[in-house]
Design a protein around this motif. Structure first.
Motif, PDB file in Angstrom:
ATOM      1  N   ARG A  91       0.812  -1.218   0.000  1.00  0.00           N
ATOM      2  CA  ARG A  91       0.000   0.000   0.000  1.00  0.00           C
ATOM      3  C   ARG A  91       0.846   1.268   0.000  1.00  0.00           C
ATOM      4  O   ARG A  91       0.586   2.199  -0.762  1.00  0.00           O
ATOM      5  N   GLU A  92       1.881   1.318   0.831  1.00  0.00           N
ATOM      6  CA  GLU A  92       2.711   2.523   0.926  1.00  0.00           C
ATOM      7  C   GLU A  92       3.490   2.762  -0.361  1.00  0.00           C
ATOM      8  O   GLU A  92       3.551   3.879  -0.865  1.00  0.00           O
ATOM      9  N   SER A 120      -7.519  -2.868  -1.793  1.00  0.00           N
ATOM     10  CA  SER A 120      -7.824  -2.198  -3.049  1.00  0.00           C
ATOM     11  C   SER A 120      -7.637  -0.701  -2.892  1.00  0.00           C
ATOM     12  O   SER A 120      -7.947  -0.130  -1.851  1.00  0.00           O
ATOM     13  N   GLN A 121      -7.121  -0.080  -3.945  1.00  0.00           N
ATOM     14  CA  GLN A 121      -6.911   1.367  -3.973  1.00  0.00           C
ATOM     15  C   GLN A 121      -7.595   1.940  -5.203  1.00  0.00           C
ATOM     16  O   GLN A 121      -7.341   1.507  -6.324  1.00  0.00           O
ATOM     17  N   VAL A 131     -10.255   3.910 -11.617  1.00  0.00           N
ATOM     18  CA  VAL A 131      -9.494   2.679 -11.768  1.00  0.00           C
ATOM     19  C   VAL A 131      -9.266   2.131 -10.371  1.00  0.00           C
ATOM     20  O   VAL A 131      -8.974   2.886  -9.441  1.00  0.00           O
ATOM     21  N   GLU A 132      -9.423   0.843 -10.202  1.00  0.00           N
ATOM     22  CA  GLU A 132      -9.168   0.184  -8.927  1.00  0.00           C
ATOM     23  C   GLU A 132      -7.976  -0.742  -9.110  1.00  0.00           C
ATOM     24  O   GLU A 132      -7.939  -1.527 -10.051  1.00  0.00           O
ATOM     25  N   LEU A 133      -6.976  -0.634  -8.232  1.00  0.00           N
ATOM     26  CA  LEU A 133      -5.864  -1.572  -8.198  1.00  0.00           C
ATOM     27  C   LEU A 133      -6.120  -2.523  -7.051  1.00  0.00           C
ATOM     28  O   LEU A 133      -6.302  -2.103  -5.911  1.00  0.00           O
ATOM     29  N   LYS A 134      -6.178  -3.815  -7.347  1.00  0.00           N
ATOM     30  CA  LYS A 134      -6.606  -4.830  -6.382  1.00  0.00           C
ATOM     31  C   LYS A 134      -5.471  -5.778  -6.072  1.00  0.00           C
ATOM     32  O   LYS A 134      -4.809  -6.288  -6.969  1.00  0.00           O
ATOM     33  N   GLY A 135      -5.233  -6.021  -4.789  1.00  0.00           N
ATOM     34  CA  GLY A 135      -4.198  -6.926  -4.326  1.00  0.00           C
ATOM     35  C   GLY A 135      -4.698  -8.335  -4.129  1.00  0.00           C
ATOM     36  O   GLY A 135      -5.843  -8.661  -4.441  1.00  0.00           O
ATOM     37  N   PRO A 136      -3.832  -9.198  -3.589  1.00  0.00           N
ATOM     38  CA  PRO A 136      -4.185 -10.609  -3.395  1.00  0.00           C
ATOM     39  C   PRO A 136      -5.260 -10.779  -2.339  1.00  0.00           C
ATOM     40  O   PRO A 136      -5.457  -9.914  -1.481  1.00  0.00           O
ATOM     41  N   PRO A 137      -5.957 -11.907  -2.380  1.00  0.00           N
ATOM     42  CA  PRO A 137      -7.050 -12.120  -1.433  1.00  0.00           C
ATOM     43  C   PRO A 137      -6.557 -12.294  -0.002  1.00  0.00           C
ATOM     44  O   PRO A 137      -5.511 -12.882   0.236  1.00  0.00           O
TER      45      PRO A 137
END
Length: 153
Positions: A91-92, A120-121, A131-137
């Motif tokens: 995130r950072e 998600s960001q 736009v959404e940037l999505k990380g792992p579950p």
């Protein structure tokens, strides 16, 4: 410009604002072969499984759909946002990279996507598209957990 601190994996999901949920469900499920992943009528959200990805249907008159303005047409948008699955999701580092590039950051949260709940960001592209940037579950697919407040996915 510096390289991003992540790599794009695939399209995670797309959110369509719709006027006729029943017709859209019939088309995407009956014609294209999607299956219902989650139904969140209290939010106005129907999530359909499309292979490894999701197609979210959001009625324009529902809780989430009203946030997008007029129905699809000259005065309203049809696509709410697009979501890209990224790895890794730091995130950072992600926020620092986006801010250094002049991107306008939106809400951060845990949201449901094609892989399940995860970080998600949101950000805006230069034309104002979300736009959404999505990380792992962080929890598995179909966990039934609620999405972040104000989030379509």
């Amino acid at each position: 410009m510096n390289a991003p601190p992540f790599r794009l994996l695939r399209l995670d999901h797309v959110v369509l604002r719709v006027r006729d949920l029943a017709a859209m469900r019939a088309f995407y499920c009956g014609v294209l072969g999607c299956t219902v992943e989650r139904d969140r009528p209290e939010l106005g959200l129907l999530q359909l499984r499309a292979g490894e990805s999701l197609i979210d249907l959001v009625p324009v008159d529902g809780k989430l759909g009203r946030q997008g303005g007029a129905a699809p047409g000259a005065e309203g948008r049809n696509v709410d946002h697009l979501c890209l699955r990224v790895d890794p999701f730091d995130r950072e580092a992600l926020a620092a990279h986006l801010e250094a590039a002049g991107a306008r950051l939106g809400e951060f949260g845990e949201r449901y996507g094609a892989d399940g709940m995860g970080p998600s960001q949101y950000l805006l592209d230069p034309e104002g598209n979300t736009v959404e940037l999505k990380g792992p579950p962080t929890s598995p697919v179909n966990s039934g957990a609620a999405p972040a407040t104000g989030s379509a996915a």
